[in-house]
Design a protein around this motif. Structure first.
Motif, PDB file in Angstrom:
ATOM      1  N   ILE A  15    -104.940  34.924  48.909  1.00  0.00           N
ATOM      2  CA  ILE A  15    -104.349  36.181  48.449  1.00  0.00           C
ATOM      3  C   ILE A  15    -104.927  37.356  49.236  1.00  0.00           C
ATOM      4  O   ILE A  15    -104.206  38.280  49.637  1.00  0.00           O
ATOM      5  N   ASN A  58     -99.145  32.179  45.686  1.00  0.00           N
ATOM      6  CA  ASN A  58    -100.163  33.131  46.135  1.00  0.00           C
ATOM      7  C   ASN A  58     -99.551  34.432  46.645  1.00  0.00           C
ATOM      8  O   ASN A  58    -100.095  35.514  46.414  1.00  0.00           O
ATOM      9  N   ALA A  83    -100.269  38.149  45.171  1.00  0.00           N
ATOM     10  CA  ALA A  83    -100.649  39.246  46.062  1.00  0.00           C
ATOM     11  C   ALA A  83     -99.724  40.446  45.863  1.00  0.00           C
ATOM     12  O   ALA A  83    -100.174  41.603  45.857  1.00  0.00           O
TER      13      ALA A  83
END
Length: 364
Positions: free
Chosen positions: A19, A326, A330
């Protein structure tokens, strides 16, 4: 915009690094990981250490309470960390911030104790107590995914609680992996494996423009086994599934017994292909049941996310598809740090609908 910081506990270390790399690419190469650890004393007791200043920073703490691969030593004996251990480490790291952070957001994909979210007798209310404990420690916001019952947020009415749906990522995975789907009421249905999953199924079926079916768990309420009333049978409510591709949607696969029974009943009723969407793949009893069911043709693919620890053996299975999240996490961190709204991110109905229409157009 406050300076961003990400603390990834050991249970979520790999996800945190990925991330951070994604955010770094979006933000000109800057990195945001704040080093932290929870070392143990020989007695098994521990402490949280944050190794750089977090004063006035916008801190996001990542934790995977379902990660059994992390261990510690107590009295010379190696112990695997339980969800309780991971939660204690989360509190230690929050406490180590010493109230100096500008804002603390906890990203806990699998909501700790979410299966103990209501009281039906002389029972504890663990999930509600957990949320209140984090609120009392100064946590500003809690981000979770596909909570077992999102109404548990009523325990902290003055704190932020975001229950994010991975429906977009599941849709992307299915439509990318299979090019021969016919998305209409004659060829597709969404199936709820129990009454608790109905809301998830209704959401997806409405966007896809297809019908739903539901299984009802008939239980023996005169007996308690492992703290629960055992399931006697799954009874089906809905129209015929004969010749249709069916998608079973649930929040988690634990032992997998219920999902496999549902898949068998759907195949017995003439379903063409059976796909399973489950946000969290725990597979607590291993993979033997799934290997056997797959070899018998009871289902075609199981999709679960990488929001929690995935056993290496699972990633090698022909019947399994890992849905990457991920980049989505993010995007959530980036959006919140910039002061954006969570509404469109948490339930991106328009994006899913657009994706389905594009797929229909290509296969018309």
């Amino acid at each position: 915009m406050q300076k961003l910081g990400i603390i990834a506990l050991e249970s979520a270390r790999n996800a945190g690094q990925q991330i951070d790399a994604i955010l770094s690419g979006w933000r000109g190469g800057e990195h945001f990981l704040v080093p932290a650890q929870c070392p143990r004393f020989g007695s098994g007791e521990a402490k949280g250490i944050v190794m750089e200043s977090v004063r006035d920073r916008d801190i996001y703490v990542l934790v995977d309470v379902c990660n059994p691969s992390v261990s510690y030593k107590m009295d010379g004996i190696t112990n695997r960390m339980s969800p309780d251990d991971h939660f204690q480490d989360l509190k230690r790291v929050i406490a180590a911030c010493n109230g100096k952070a500008g804002r603390i957001t906890v990203i806990m994909p699998f909501l700790y104790e979410s299966r103990q979210h209501r009281r039906t007798g002389r029972e504890s209310l663990d999930c509600a107590m957990m949320l209140q404990e984090l609120e009392n420690m100064g946590v500003h916001d809690i981000i979770t995914f596909d909570a077992h019952d999102s109404r548990v947020q009523n325990a902290i009415p003055f704190s932020g609680f975001e229950d994010v749906s991975p429906a977009l990522q599941f849709t992307q995975a299915l439509l990318t992996e299979y090019e021969d789907l016919k998305i209409d009421t004659e060829h597709m249905m969404f199936i709820s494996p129990d009454e608790g999953a109905t809301q998830r199924v209704v959401f997806l079926a409405s966007i896809f423009g297809v019908n739903i079916g539901m299984f009802y768990k008939r239980r023996d309420y005169s007996t308690i086994v492992d703290g629960m009333n055992p399931i006697i049978a799954h009874d089906f409510c809905g129209e015929s599934v004969e010749g249709k591709d069916v998608i079973v949607v649930d929040d988690m696969i634990s032992s997998g017994g219920s999902i496999i029974d549902v898949a068998k009943q759907l195949k017995d009723r003439g379903a063409a292909r059976v796909f399973v969407f489950a946000t969290f793949g725990l597979f607590t009893n291993g993979f033997e049941k799934f290997d056997s069911a797959y070899s018998q043709g009871l289902f075609d693919r199981v999709f679960t996310t990488n929001l929690i620890y995935q056993k290496p053996e699972l990633l090698q299975k022909d019947w399994y598809f890992s849905v990457g999240m991920n980049r989505y996490v993010a995007a959530i961190i980036d959006n919140l740090n910039r002061g954006g709204s969570m509404t469109e991110i948490s339930r991106p109905a328009e994006r899913i609908k657009e994706m389905v229409e594009i797929y229909r157009g290509k296969n018309a």
